[in-house]
Design an enzyme around this catalytic site. Structure first.
Site, PDB file in Angstrom:
ATOM      1  N   GLU A  47      20.673  10.091  32.736  1.00  0.00           N
ATOM      2  CA  GLU A  47      22.097   9.871  32.508  1.00  0.00           C
ATOM      3  C   GLU A  47      22.732   9.294  33.778  1.00  0.00           C
ATOM      4  O   GLU A  47      22.248   9.537  34.881  1.00  0.00           O
ATOM      5  CB  GLU A  47      22.771  11.179  32.099  1.00  0.00           C
ATOM      6  N   HIS A  67      16.238  18.583  33.248  1.00  0.00           N
ATOM      7  CA  HIS A  67      17.123  17.480  32.890  1.00  0.00           C
ATOM      8  C   HIS A  67      18.451  17.664  33.609  1.00  0.00           C
ATOM      9  O   HIS A  67      18.903  18.799  33.803  1.00  0.00           O
ATOM     10  CB  HIS A  67      17.352  17.424  31.379  1.00  0.00           C
ATOM     11  N   HIS A  84       5.605  28.189  32.791  1.00  0.00           N
ATOM     12  CA  HIS A  84       5.390  27.567  31.487  1.00  0.00           C
ATOM     13  C   HIS A  84       6.606  27.665  30.572  1.00  0.00           C
ATOM     14  O   HIS A  84       7.130  28.739  30.321  1.00  0.00           O
ATOM     15  CB  HIS A  84       4.198  28.224  30.782  1.00  0.00           C
ATOM     16  N   HIS A  89      18.348  23.014  33.754  1.00  0.00           N
ATOM     17  CA  HIS A  89      19.269  21.951  33.363  1.00  0.00           C
ATOM     18  C   HIS A  89      20.399  21.849  34.373  1.00  0.00           C
ATOM     19  O   HIS A  89      20.995  22.854  34.743  1.00  0.00           O
ATOM     20  CB  HIS A  89      19.819  22.228  31.968  1.00  0.00           C
TER      21      HIS A  89
END
Length: 181
Positions: A47, A67, A84, A89
């Site tokens: 983004e 992200h 895992h 974010h």
């Protein structure tokens, strides 16, 4: 696999890191020395104005998702393990020497150095001071809840340090295999 983001920024990965061929890394991502990126991990800074920085000696294990939203950063400081299937974010800063457990979600927060977020926990919109432990399955979404967190035990310190060591050894092992082929 490495991909540019729509702003045509490519990941910058240390030659001393190891990234699985099934991992996907997109855009404005910087990965330091001795970083292990396991199979099916996804690291995206696609983004506008987003970035992801992974410090030295970190490990991003199988199926981890990192992200960053527009105009925000994810910073994972050195010697940190993302276990895992966890999700990190941005905006988010994870301190040095941290551990984020299986299936945990960390979003829009600051996690202090040497903190452990154990398995299936959620940390959102808070600032956790250094040396704390978020228990398995706990949801920490208010600063008041942070005040109840206990200090990290010596056993958990040994555990998180052993995870970093094991994954740095994997980097070296996989890199040695590649040079032998």
């Amino acid at each position: 696999m490495l991909y540019p983001n729509p702003q045509n920024q490519m990941p910058q990965i240390s030659e001393n890191a190891w990234v699985s061929e099934t991992a996907i890394i997109v855009g404005n991502v910087t990965i330091g020395d001795n970083v292990f990126v396991a199979h099916n991990a996804i690291v995206r800074a696609d983004e506008p104005g987003s970035s992801v920085i992974i410090g030295d000696n970190c490990n991003i294990q199988d199926n981890v998702i990192i992200h960053s939203l527009s105009n925000s950063d994810v910073v994972v400081n050195s010697n940190t393990s993302l276990a895992h299937g966890c999700i990190v974010h941005g905006p988010c800063v994870i301190g040095e020497g941290c551990f984020v457990g299986f299936g945990s979600v960390v979003f829009d927060c600051i996690v202090g150095d040497d903190t452990l977020v154990l398995h299936n926990a959620t940390v959102r919109k808070v600032r956790i001071p250094p040396g704390k432990v978020v228990p398995d399955g706990m949801s920490i979404t208010s600063q008041d809840a942070v005040e109840c967190l206990e200090d990290v035990s010596s056993e958990l310190v040994k555990f998180k340090d052993s995870v970093v060591k094991a994954n740095v050894n994997l980097v070296n092992g996989y890199k040695n295999l590649a040079t032998e082929a």
